[in-house]
Design a protein around this motif. Structure first.
Motif, PDB file in Angstrom:
ATOM      1  N   ARG A 389       4.982  -6.926   4.210  1.00 45.93           N
ATOM      2  CA  ARG A 389       4.414  -8.089   4.901  1.00 45.93           C
ATOM      3  C   ARG A 389       4.903  -8.238   6.337  1.00 45.93           C
ATOM      4  O   ARG A 389       4.160  -8.691   7.203  1.00 45.93           O
ATOM      5  CB  ARG A 389       4.733  -9.365   4.117  1.00 45.93           C
ATOM      6  N   GLU A 390       6.163  -7.880   6.572  1.00 45.69           N
ATOM      7  CA  GLU A 390       6.731  -8.065   7.904  1.00 45.69           C
ATOM      8  C   GLU A 390       6.620  -6.796   8.748  1.00 45.69           C
ATOM      9  O   GLU A 390       6.171  -6.836   9.883  1.00 45.69           O
ATOM     10  CB  GLU A 390       8.207  -8.487   7.789  1.00 45.69           C
ATOM     11  N   LEU A 391       7.041  -5.664   8.186  1.00 43.03           N
ATOM     12  CA  LEU A 391       7.067  -4.414   8.949  1.00 43.03           C
ATOM     13  C   LEU A 391       5.764  -3.640   8.889  1.00 43.03           C
ATOM     14  O   LEU A 391       5.514  -2.769   9.734  1.00 43.03           O
ATOM     15  CB  LEU A 391       8.205  -3.523   8.434  1.00 43.03           C
ATOM     16  N   LYS A 392       4.935  -3.917   7.868  1.00 47.85           N
ATOM     17  CA  LYS A 392       3.666  -3.198   7.659  1.00 47.85           C
ATOM     18  C   LYS A 392       3.899  -1.694   7.507  1.00 47.85           C
ATOM     19  O   LYS A 392       3.080  -0.874   7.923  1.00 47.85           O
ATOM     20  CB  LYS A 392       2.693  -3.447   8.821  1.00 47.85           C
ATOM     21  N   ALA A 393       5.032  -1.326   6.873  1.00 45.88           N
ATOM     22  CA  ALA A 393       5.370   0.079   6.674  1.00 45.88           C
ATOM     23  C   ALA A 393       5.194   0.507   5.223  1.00 45.88           C
ATOM     24  O   ALA A 393       5.700   1.554   4.817  1.00 45.88           O
ATOM     25  CB  ALA A 393       6.808   0.338   7.118  1.00 45.88           C
ATOM     26  N   GLY A 394       4.477  -0.298   4.457  1.00 40.36           N
ATOM     27  CA  GLY A 394       4.253   0.030   3.060  1.00 40.36           C
ATOM     28  C   GLY A 394       3.223  -0.896   2.453  1.00 40.36           C
ATOM     29  O   GLY A 394       2.780  -1.865   3.087  1.00 40.36           O
ATOM     30  N   VAL A 395       2.833  -0.588   1.233  1.00 37.73           N
ATOM     31  CA  VAL A 395       1.924  -1.443   0.466  1.00 37.73           C
ATOM     32  C   VAL A 395       2.553  -1.690  -0.898  1.00 37.73           C
ATOM     33  O   VAL A 395       3.348  -0.886  -1.399  1.00 37.73           O
ATOM     34  CB  VAL A 395       0.519  -0.816   0.303  1.00 37.73           C
ATOM     35  N   GLU A 396       2.210  -2.805  -1.511  1.00 32.77           N
ATOM     36  CA  GLU A 396       2.745  -3.144  -2.824  1.00 32.77           C
ATOM     37  C   GLU A 396       1.941  -2.467  -3.926  1.00 32.77           C
ATOM     38  O   GLU A 396       0.715  -2.349  -3.828  1.00 32.77           O
ATOM     39  CB  GLU A 396       2.728  -4.658  -3.026  1.00 32.77           C
ATOM     40  N   VAL A 397       2.625  -2.047  -4.973  1.00 31.05           N
ATOM     41  CA  VAL A 397       1.943  -1.484  -6.133  1.00 31.05           C
ATOM     42  C   VAL A 397       1.000  -2.518  -6.729  1.00 31.05           C
ATOM     43  O   VAL A 397      -0.099  -2.195  -7.178  1.00 31.05           O
ATOM     44  CB  VAL A 397       2.967  -1.005  -7.185  1.00 31.05           C
ATOM     45  N   LYS A 398       1.442  -3.767  -6.725  1.00 30.94           N
ATOM     46  CA  LYS A 398       0.620  -4.875  -7.208  1.00 30.94           C
ATOM     47  C   LYS A 398       1.180  -6.160  -6.620  1.00 30.94           C
ATOM     48  O   LYS A 398       2.244  -6.148  -5.995  1.00 30.94           O
ATOM     49  CB  LYS A 398       0.638  -4.947  -8.736  1.00 30.94           C
ATOM     50  N   GLU A 399       0.470  -7.254  -6.817  1.00 36.13           N
ATOM     51  CA  GLU A 399       0.985  -8.545  -6.379  1.00 36.13           C
ATOM     52  C   GLU A 399       1.921  -9.064  -7.466  1.00 36.13           C
ATOM     53  O   GLU A 399       1.517  -9.298  -8.598  1.00 36.13           O
ATOM     54  CB  GLU A 399      -0.161  -9.536  -6.156  1.00 36.13           C
ATOM     55  N   LYS A 416      -4.675   3.092  -8.463  1.00 36.61           N
ATOM     56  CA  LYS A 416      -5.275   2.411  -7.312  1.00 36.61           C
ATOM     57  C   LYS A 416      -4.283   2.327  -6.150  1.00 36.61           C
ATOM     58  O   LYS A 416      -4.652   2.554  -4.982  1.00 36.61           O
ATOM     59  CB  LYS A 416      -5.724   1.009  -7.740  1.00 36.61           C
ATOM     60  N   ALA A 417      -3.017   2.006  -6.455  1.00 37.06           N
ATOM     61  CA  ALA A 417      -2.017   1.858  -5.405  1.00 37.06           C
ATOM     62  C   ALA A 417      -1.721   3.190  -4.726  1.00 37.06           C
ATOM     63  O   ALA A 417      -1.572   3.259  -3.497  1.00 37.06           O
ATOM     64  CB  ALA A 417      -0.741   1.260  -5.994  1.00 37.06           C
ATOM     65  N   VAL A 418      -1.622   4.264  -5.511  1.00 38.48           N
ATOM     66  CA  VAL A 418      -1.355   5.589  -4.932  1.00 38.48           C
ATOM     67  C   VAL A 418      -2.477   5.985  -3.981  1.00 38.48           C
ATOM     68  O   VAL A 418      -2.230   6.455  -2.860  1.00 38.48           O
ATOM     69  CB  VAL A 418      -1.185   6.643  -6.042  1.00 38.48           C
ATOM     70  N   LYS A 419      -3.716   5.776  -4.393  1.00 38.36           N
ATOM     71  CA  LYS A 419      -4.849   6.118  -3.534  1.00 38.36           C
ATOM     72  C   LYS A 419      -4.870   5.242  -2.280  1.00 38.36           C
ATOM     73  O   LYS A 419      -5.265   5.700  -1.198  1.00 38.36           O
ATOM     74  CB  LYS A 419      -6.153   5.967  -4.314  1.00 38.36           C
ATOM     75  N   ARG A 420      -4.427   4.018  -2.421  1.00 39.07           N
ATOM     76  CA  ARG A 420      -4.397   3.099  -1.280  1.00 39.07           C
ATOM     77  C   ARG A 420      -3.411   3.595  -0.217  1.00 39.07           C
ATOM     78  O   ARG A 420      -3.716   3.577   0.984  1.00 39.07           O
ATOM     79  CB  ARG A 420      -3.992   1.709  -1.774  1.00 39.07           C
ATOM     80  N   LEU A 421      -2.241   4.050  -0.653  1.00 36.83           N
ATOM     81  CA  LEU A 421      -1.254   4.538   0.311  1.00 36.83           C
ATOM     82  C   LEU A 421      -1.617   5.909   0.858  1.00 36.83           C
ATOM     83  O   LEU A 421      -1.529   6.158   2.065  1.00 36.83           O
ATOM     84  CB  LEU A 421       0.139   4.600  -0.337  1.00 36.83           C
ATOM     85  N   MET A 422      -2.028   6.806  -0.018  1.00 34.30           N
ATOM     86  CA  MET A 422      -2.166   8.211   0.360  1.00 34.30           C
ATOM     87  C   MET A 422      -3.558   8.608   0.838  1.00 34.30           C
ATOM     88  O   MET A 422      -3.704   9.666   1.461  1.00 34.30           O
ATOM     89  CB  MET A 422      -1.768   9.101  -0.821  1.00 34.30           C
TER      90      MET A 422
END
Length: 468
Positions: A389-399, A416-422
């Protein structure tokens, strides 16, 4: 010339909590101050000294003035690992922390008395914030003492505001992050730390200056000076030629060499947590369905008595029969301790599915690798929020919800999360941001960088703390 600016050498006694992440941070801190001219005594149990020495990456222990002072392992009546447990927090380590405090204070007292008599009062002690009882021993011998916090500024601010019921941004309860028994232990350690002269943190200005400043304003650090001296990694890992002198001859690195640049998702939940059998199966299914190459460290937690490398393979029994054979070439499952820094800095590594421990967070940022955040306990939910949320250097697996129980993450959510990051535009931006932060980390520890200057300031404060 010593680190205090005189002809006499400064003796710095470093006392970590006996848990892998804490051992690693304070051993890396020891390397840096030894490189600046201090003589270091690294004090912990014999078992954990062996563990720290065996796992250190990127530098030769023999080239630095670091003396390892062994304490006996305390007697434990509890602390066995339950590999079948559904709890994500490593409850088996709490008895170790309590036993170290109860049984080893006299040993530390005797050791510090000897060190002081040998060094003509040119002695400073730096102790883990989870080891506040060390302050009592330091005060007895009038030794200047400093607290080392192995967590980030964002987390320290978060936990202060949660306790004050004034932080709405992370909808996770304190109870979910910390068992009550550990909360009571940590509160006692914090109270004991009150006389400390200042606080040392493994973070850097470009990463968390806003939150460090807010923490100072809200007296998170009790009005004491704060030095941010991280990331505490060997300088060689910021050098583009690091792979040639440092690369270990391990099977997982040889496998990475066969993969396309930036294609591999590294999966690791650190040294202190184990996943349930159900969660392991869901994760395995999700990784397979994602179609992404992956390197997965599948293991159980370190034990209270010793590291459990001989038991790494026991977690693999929960995989579906034939899983590894089916994914041969695309998926690699590591059963032994792996050189995480070398994996993260490898050209084939493109993402990191991480529990968001502070060591792993800083290492991923320093390597410029975007993260897939899957926090489990302690500071990890706050670190996840910082990363995503602050650094925008990652995404969450879920909320993550506010439930007290730790929910199982489904294979569908993982896929879904893996495809979102990669594989998405969002993931591309995340990885670009991670690369930017890598550059900032490199600047911080370089000559005249923010962390370099804070380390100079810290060593000067050490020298000014000695009696005339």
């Amino acid at each position: 010339m010593g680190a205090d600016g005189s002809g006499e050498r400064m003796q710095v006694v470093v006392v970590p909590l006996p848990a892998q992440g804490h051992l690693n941070e304070m051993l890396q801190f020891s390397r840096v101050i030894a490189g600046r001219g201090a003589s270091v005594s690294f004090v912990t149990t014999s078992t954990h000294i062996h563990q720290a020495r065996r796992r250190v990456e990127g530098w030769d222990l023999h080239k630095f003035d670091i003396r390892f002072e062994e304490l006996p392992m305390p007697h434990l009546t509890d602390g066995e690992i339950d590999a079948q447990s559904t709890h994500l927090f490593p409850f088996h380590l709490i008895p170790l922390f309590e036993a170290v405090e109860d049984q080893l204070a006299s040993h530390v007292d005797q050791l510090l008395s000897t060190i002081c008599s040998e060094n003509n009062s040119k002695v400073v002690i730096v102790y883990d914030s989870c080891m506040g009882w060390i302050q009592t021993v330091a005060t007895k011998y009038s030794v200047p003492a400093y607290v080392f916090r192995p967590t980030g500024s964002y987390f320290n601010l978060w936990i202060k505001r949660v306790c004050d019921k004034a932080w709405p941004h992370i909808n996770i309860s304190l109870k979910r992050c910390f068992p009550e028994r550990l909360i009571n232990y940590l509160r006692r350690q914090r109270a004991l730390s009150a006389p400390a002269k200042g606080c040392i943190m493994n973070t850097f200005s470009a990463l968390e200056s806003e939150f460090t400043h807010q923490g100072k304003e809200e007296l998170v650090y009790d009005g004491k000076p704060v030095w941010t001296v991280g990331p505490l990694l060997p300088q060689a890992f910021f050098n583009d030629e690091w792979r040639l002198p440092l690369k270990a001859d391990t099977e997982c690195l040889r496998w990475l060499d066969t993969q396309a640049e930036g294609s591999v998702l590294y999966v690791s939940f650190g040294s202190l947590s184990s996943l349930s059998a159900t969660q392991i199966r869901e994760l395995a299914d999700g990784l397979e369905r994602s179609g992404q190459p992956f390197l997965w460290v599948l293991r159980i937690s370190d034990g209270a008595h010793f590291s459990t490398e001989v038991q790494f393979g026991s977690a693999c029994k929960f995989l579906q029969q034939g899983y590894e054979r089916r994914l041969e070439g695309r998926g690699f499952i590591a059963r032994n301790w792996v050189p995480q820094l070398e994996i993260l800095f490898h050209k084939s590594t493109g993402g990191f599915l991480t529990h968001c421990g502070w060591n792993s967070t800083l290492e991923s940022i320093s390597a410029g690798v975007g993260m897939l955040a899957w926090p489990l306990h302690t500071d990890q939910f706050a670190n996840s929020a910082l990363i995503t949320r602050e650094l925008k250097a990652g995404v969450e697996v879920k909320e993550w919800g506010s439930a007290e129980e730790n929910e199982v993450v489904s294979a569908e959510e993982i896929e879904k999360a893996v495809k979102r990051l990669m594989g998405s535009e969002e993931g591309m931006q995340v990885r670009k941001r991670a690369q930017e932060l890598r550059g900032e980390a490199r600047k911080a520890v370089g000559g005249e960088g923010s962390s370099w200057n804070d380390m100079d300031s810290l060593l000067q404060h050490f020298s000014q703390s000695f009696p005339d």
